[in-house]
Design an enzyme around this catalytic site. Structure first.
Site, PDB file in Angstrom:
ATOM      1  CE  LYS A  50      -2.496   1.231   3.973  1.00 38.85           C
ATOM      2  NZ  LYS A  50      -2.081   3.051   3.777  1.00 38.85           N
ATOM      3  CG  ASP A  77      -4.615   4.896   1.480  1.00 41.60           C
ATOM      4  OD1 ASP A  77      -6.155   5.574   1.516  1.00 41.60           O
ATOM      5  OD2 ASP A  77      -4.595   4.558   2.787  1.00 41.60           O
ATOM      6  CG  LEU A  78      -3.088   8.595  -3.592  1.00 44.06           C
ATOM      7  CD1 LEU A  78      -2.833   8.854  -5.202  1.00 44.06           C
ATOM      8  CD2 LEU A  78      -2.005   8.882  -2.998  1.00 44.06           C
ATOM      9  CE  LYS A  79      -7.709   6.979   3.785  1.00 47.14           C
ATOM     10  NZ  LYS A  79      -6.325   6.710   3.802  1.00 47.14           N
ATOM     11  CG  PHE A  80      -8.683   9.970  -5.751  1.00 48.38           C
ATOM     12  CD1 PHE A  80      -7.726  11.004  -5.767  1.00 48.38           C
ATOM     13  CD2 PHE A  80      -8.517   8.511  -6.573  1.00 48.38           C
ATOM     14  CE1 PHE A  80      -6.268  10.387  -6.225  1.00 48.38           C
ATOM     15  CE2 PHE A  80      -7.582   8.764  -7.222  1.00 48.38           C
ATOM     16  CZ  PHE A  80      -5.968   9.802  -6.723  1.00 48.38           C
ATOM     17  CG  HIS A  81     -14.455  13.525  -0.595  1.00 50.19           C
ATOM     18  ND1 HIS A  81     -14.871  13.563   1.082  1.00 50.19           N
ATOM     19  CD2 HIS A  81     -15.561  13.568  -1.068  1.00 50.19           C
ATOM     20  CE1 HIS A  81     -15.784  14.183   1.186  1.00 50.19           C
ATOM     21  NE2 HIS A  81     -16.352  14.372  -0.221  1.00 50.19           N
ATOM     22  CG  ASP A  82     -12.666  17.379  -6.006  1.00 48.72           C
ATOM     23  OD1 ASP A  82     -13.549  18.040  -6.835  1.00 48.72           O
ATOM     24  OD2 ASP A  82     -11.227  17.817  -6.055  1.00 48.72           O
ATOM     25  CB  ILE A  83     -16.820  18.258  -8.773  1.00 52.17           C
ATOM     26  CG1 ILE A  83     -15.556  18.185  -9.306  1.00 52.17           C
ATOM     27  CG2 ILE A  83     -17.629  19.598  -7.430  1.00 52.17           C
ATOM     28  CD1 ILE A  83     -15.846  19.115 -10.773  1.00 52.17           C
ATOM     29  N   PRO A  84     -17.528  14.281  -8.832  1.00 54.91           N
ATOM     30  CG  PRO A  84     -19.845  13.788  -9.153  1.00 54.91           C
ATOM     31  CD  PRO A  84     -18.843  15.257  -9.146  1.00 54.91           C
ATOM     32  CB  THR A  86     -12.338  16.160 -10.415  1.00 51.77           C
ATOM     33  OG1 THR A  86     -12.363  17.325 -10.922  1.00 51.77           O
ATOM     34  CG2 THR A  86     -10.858  16.335  -9.115  1.00 51.77           C
ATOM     35  CB  THR A 137     -10.883   4.540  11.956  1.00 55.03           C
ATOM     36  OG1 THR A 137      -9.643   4.590  11.700  1.00 55.03           O
ATOM     37  CG2 THR A 137     -11.783   3.090  10.989  1.00 55.03           C
ATOM     38  NE  ARG A 198      -0.541  -2.454  15.633  1.00 54.06           N
ATOM     39  CZ  ARG A 198      -0.486  -1.449  14.492  1.00 54.06           C
ATOM     40  NH1 ARG A 198      -1.280  -2.823  12.846  1.00 54.06           N
ATOM     41  NH2 ARG A 198      -0.559  -0.647  14.385  1.00 54.06           N
ATOM     42  N   GLY A 227       0.958  -2.438   8.841  1.00 54.34           N
ATOM     43  CA  GLY A 227       1.959  -1.709   8.390  1.00 54.34           C
ATOM     44  C   GLY A 227       2.947  -1.695   9.586  1.00 54.34           C
ATOM     45  NE  ARG A 228       2.065   1.723  13.130  1.00 51.82           N
ATOM     46  CZ  ARG A 228       1.156   2.764  13.853  1.00 51.82           C
ATOM     47  NH1 ARG A 228       1.549   3.895  14.565  1.00 51.82           N
ATOM     48  NH2 ARG A 228      -0.255   2.876  13.549  1.00 51.82           N
TER      49      ARG A 228
HETATM   50  O1  C5P Z   1       1.111   0.602  10.665  1.00 50.49           O
HETATM   51  P1  C5P Z   1      -0.186   0.342  11.072  1.00 50.49           P
HETATM   52  O2  C5P Z   1      -0.473  -1.135  10.498  1.00 50.49           O
HETATM   53  O3  C5P Z   1      -1.329   1.222  11.991  1.00 50.49           O
HETATM   54  O4  C5P Z   1      -1.385   0.729  10.038  1.00 50.49           O
HETATM   55  C1  C5P Z   1      -2.650   0.916   8.770  1.00 50.49           C
HETATM   56  C2  C5P Z   1      -2.113   1.571   7.844  1.00 50.49           C
HETATM   57  O5  C5P Z   1      -3.563   1.494   7.045  1.00 50.49           O
HETATM   58  C3  C5P Z   1      -1.561   3.412   7.960  1.00 50.49           C
HETATM   59  O6  C5P Z   1      -1.579   3.041   6.079  1.00 50.49           O
HETATM   60  C4  C5P Z   1      -2.873   3.635   8.051  1.00 50.49           C
HETATM   61  O7  C5P Z   1      -3.256   5.416   7.528  1.00 50.49           O
HETATM   62  C5  C5P Z   1      -4.303   2.932   7.339  1.00 50.49           C
HETATM   63  N1  C5P Z   1      -5.886   2.971   7.818  1.00 50.49           N
HETATM   64  C6  C5P Z   1      -6.213   3.262   9.161  1.00 50.49           C
HETATM   65  N2  C5P Z   1      -7.400   3.392   9.474  1.00 50.49           N
HETATM   66  C7  C5P Z   1      -7.934   3.037   8.467  1.00 50.49           C
HETATM   67  C8  C5P Z   1      -7.702   3.622   7.267  1.00 50.49           C
HETATM   68  C9  C5P Z   1      -5.988   3.763   6.927  1.00 50.49           C
HETATM   69  O8  C5P Z   1      -4.989   2.285   9.790  1.00 50.49           O
HETATM   70  N3  C5P Z   1      -8.723   3.579   8.737  1.00 50.49           N
END
Ligand code: C5P
Length: 253
Positions: A50, A77-84, A86, A137, A198, A227-228
């Site tokens: 991602k 993962d750029l989460k577009f939100h604009d007029i249709p 665009t 979230t 996790r 991610g982490r």
């Molecule tokens: O490091 P971690 O596992 O928490 O990363 C989760 C990824 O998912 C991050 O890139 C975070 O921005 C993304 N994300 C999230 N919660 C959301 C939407 C996206 O943690 N509701």
């Protein structure tokens, strides 16, 4: 929480036919060179990747293409939100980069969602998957009230997920705790992409409502964004392998 493979009994959610892995590693690095160092140790069969706003703004479309050319499925993962119009053009441009999945905000409304889907349909061939974010979230019921959205977070998530489904998108990004509810309401073919994962031996970091990889898959998740627990592990490859072993019994069924 499921803390061992014995807890992994069945998978409720679907994935792309033939998909090799449900793991999507969130490349949340400030510098593309750091991300590339991790990629050197990986191949596209082990995980999808991602790329979010920070890395995209730093590395640009060229970085996305570079990663895709290395054989990785890229979730942009750029989460577009604009007029249709665009958003439709932005989706077109993202498809040209060769990404596997991209996303928009469901709060952009039905016309925007349909315009995004139609733009990708016109690209022909195997178009990228298109999923929508319902409620971030980071927002609670009080925050929703401030922007004029009444009802609980769950009610808003469900309403926006239904809107997304009706607009013909492929799925939604959702919290692992919403997965079972959405899977039950929206059927087996709707992709549920869940961050907040996790493994049992990892720190929660700033994620508040987490599930272990097996638990999320059992609840119906299609893809797990992690991610982490991988990128900040002392040995990222070992961390990835541990998660793969944890979920392997589920995927074999
Ligand atoms: O490091 P971690 O596992 O928490 O990363 C989760 C990824 O998912 C991050 O890139 C975070 O921005 C993304 N994300 C999230 N919660 C959301 C939407 C996206 O943690 N509701």
């Amino acid at each position: 929480m499921t803390d061992n493979v014995q807890g992994c009994t069945s998978v409720a959610g679907g994935r792309t036919p033939g998909a090799t892995t449900p793991i999507v590693v969130a490349l949340d690095y400030p510098d593309p060179r750091q991300a590339l160092r991790l990629l050197d140790a990986l191949d596209g069969a082990q995980c999808k990747l991602k790329i979010g706003k920070e890395l995209f703004v730093r590395g640009g479309p060229q970085f996305v293409q570079q990663v895709a050319r290395r054989g990785f499925d890229v979730f942009l993962d750029l989460k577009f939100h604009d007029i249709p119009n665009t958003v439709a053009q932005a989706c077109n441009a993202a498809a040209d980069l060769g990404v596997w999945m991209m996303n928009v905000h469901a709060l952009g409304g039905a016309k925007m969602l349909e315009a995004a889907r139609n733009a990708l349909d016109k690209t022909g061939g195997s178009r990228p998957l298109l999923v929508a974010v319902t409620v971030l979230t980071s927002l609670d019921a009080h925050d929703l009230g401030e922007i004029g959205l009444t009802g609980t977070v769950e009610e808003n998530v469900m309403r926006l997920a239904r809107l997304t489904h009706a607009a013909g998108l492929d799925g939604v990004v959702c919290s692992p705790r919403e997965t079972a509810l959405l899977r039950g309401a929206l059927g087996a073919d709707f992709y549920l992409v869940t961050p907040g994962i996790r493994p049992s031996d990892s720190a929660a970091d700033d994620q508040k409502r987490t599930l272990a990889p097996c638990e999320a898959l059992q609840a119906g998740a299609s893809y797990l964004v992690i991610g982490r627990p991988i990128t900040r592990a002392p040995d990222p490859m070992q961390a990835l392998r541990a998660i793969q072993s944890e979920i392997a019994p589920l995927l074999a069924r």
